[in-house]
Design a protein around this motif. Sequence first.
Motif, PDB file in Angstrom:
ATOM      1  N   MET A  94       0.816  -1.158   0.000  1.00 35.96           N
ATOM      2  CA  MET A  94       0.000   0.000   0.000  1.00 35.96           C
ATOM      3  C   MET A  94       0.877   1.246   0.000  1.00 35.96           C
ATOM      4  O   MET A  94       1.904   1.296   0.644  1.00 35.96           O
ATOM      5  N   ASN A  95       0.407   2.272  -0.684  1.00 33.40           N
ATOM      6  CA  ASN A  95       1.157   3.501  -0.833  1.00 33.40           C
ATOM      7  C   ASN A  95       0.785   4.448   0.303  1.00 33.40           C
ATOM      8  O   ASN A  95      -0.348   4.884   0.428  1.00 33.40           O
ATOM      9  N   ASP A  96       1.767   4.803   1.178  1.00 37.66           N
ATOM     10  CA  ASP A  96       1.522   5.680   2.324  1.00 37.66           C
ATOM     11  C   ASP A  96       1.708   7.159   2.002  1.00 37.66           C
ATOM     12  O   ASP A  96       1.422   8.001   2.822  1.00 37.66           O
ATOM     13  N   SER A  97       2.184   7.489   0.833  1.00 37.58           N
ATOM     14  CA  SER A  97       2.388   8.903   0.489  1.00 37.58           C
ATOM     15  C   SER A  97       1.037   9.537   0.144  1.00 37.58           C
ATOM     16  O   SER A  97       0.142   8.896  -0.394  1.00 37.58           O
ATOM     17  N   PRO A  98       0.876  10.819   0.471  1.00 35.10           N
ATOM     18  CA  PRO A  98      -0.397  11.482   0.192  1.00 35.10           C
ATOM     19  C   PRO A  98      -0.628  11.615  -1.311  1.00 35.10           C
ATOM     20  O   PRO A  98       0.303  11.762  -2.092  1.00 35.10           O
ATOM     21  N   SER A  99      -1.862  11.578  -1.662  1.00 33.93           N
ATOM     22  CA  SER A  99      -2.203  11.724  -3.080  1.00 33.93           C
ATOM     23  C   SER A  99      -2.062  13.192  -3.477  1.00 33.93           C
ATOM     24  O   SER A  99      -1.980  14.094  -2.651  1.00 33.93           O
ATOM     25  N   ARG A 100      -2.089  13.436  -4.763  1.00 31.35           N
ATOM     26  CA  ARG A 100      -2.013  14.800  -5.286  1.00 31.35           C
ATOM     27  C   ARG A 100      -3.204  15.626  -4.755  1.00 31.35           C
ATOM     28  O   ARG A 100      -3.054  16.777  -4.381  1.00 31.35           O
ATOM     29  N   LEU A 101      -4.390  15.017  -4.693  1.00 29.81           N
ATOM     30  CA  LEU A 101      -5.567  15.694  -4.169  1.00 29.81           C
ATOM     31  C   LEU A 101      -5.376  16.063  -2.703  1.00 29.81           C
ATOM     32  O   LEU A 101      -5.714  17.171  -2.277  1.00 29.81           O
TER      33      LEU A 101
END
Length: 116
Positions: free
Chosen positions: A1-8
């Motif tokens: 799973m990707n823990d980095s924040p999304s662009r939104l």
Amino acid sequence: MNDSPSRLDLLLFARRVVEQQALTSLAQLDRWIDEERRRDAERRHAEEREQQRPEWLVQYGLNRRNVESVHMGDCWAAAKSGRCRPVTREQAVDALRHQVPACTHCRRDTALGFPD
């Protein structure tokens, strides 16, 4: 799973930061406006007081009966005493004729035609 924040998520965060900075800036501007309004009101009040200042004053003694001296309306010594009352030019001249001394600071006797 990707823990980095999304662009939104990043854009929404940036929007909250900008909104918070804008509110802070508006609050600062409102304080400056209120301060300037207060200063303007003080200036107007001082101008009104200046216009209402009498031309001549007599200073009464501590018993409020004896006239101690004659002052010009803008004399600083008269303002400090708190025992002065406004008078007309004629009343000031009359007081000087009755040996009431002139203020040693503003020397209104010379302005009224009473030489030393």
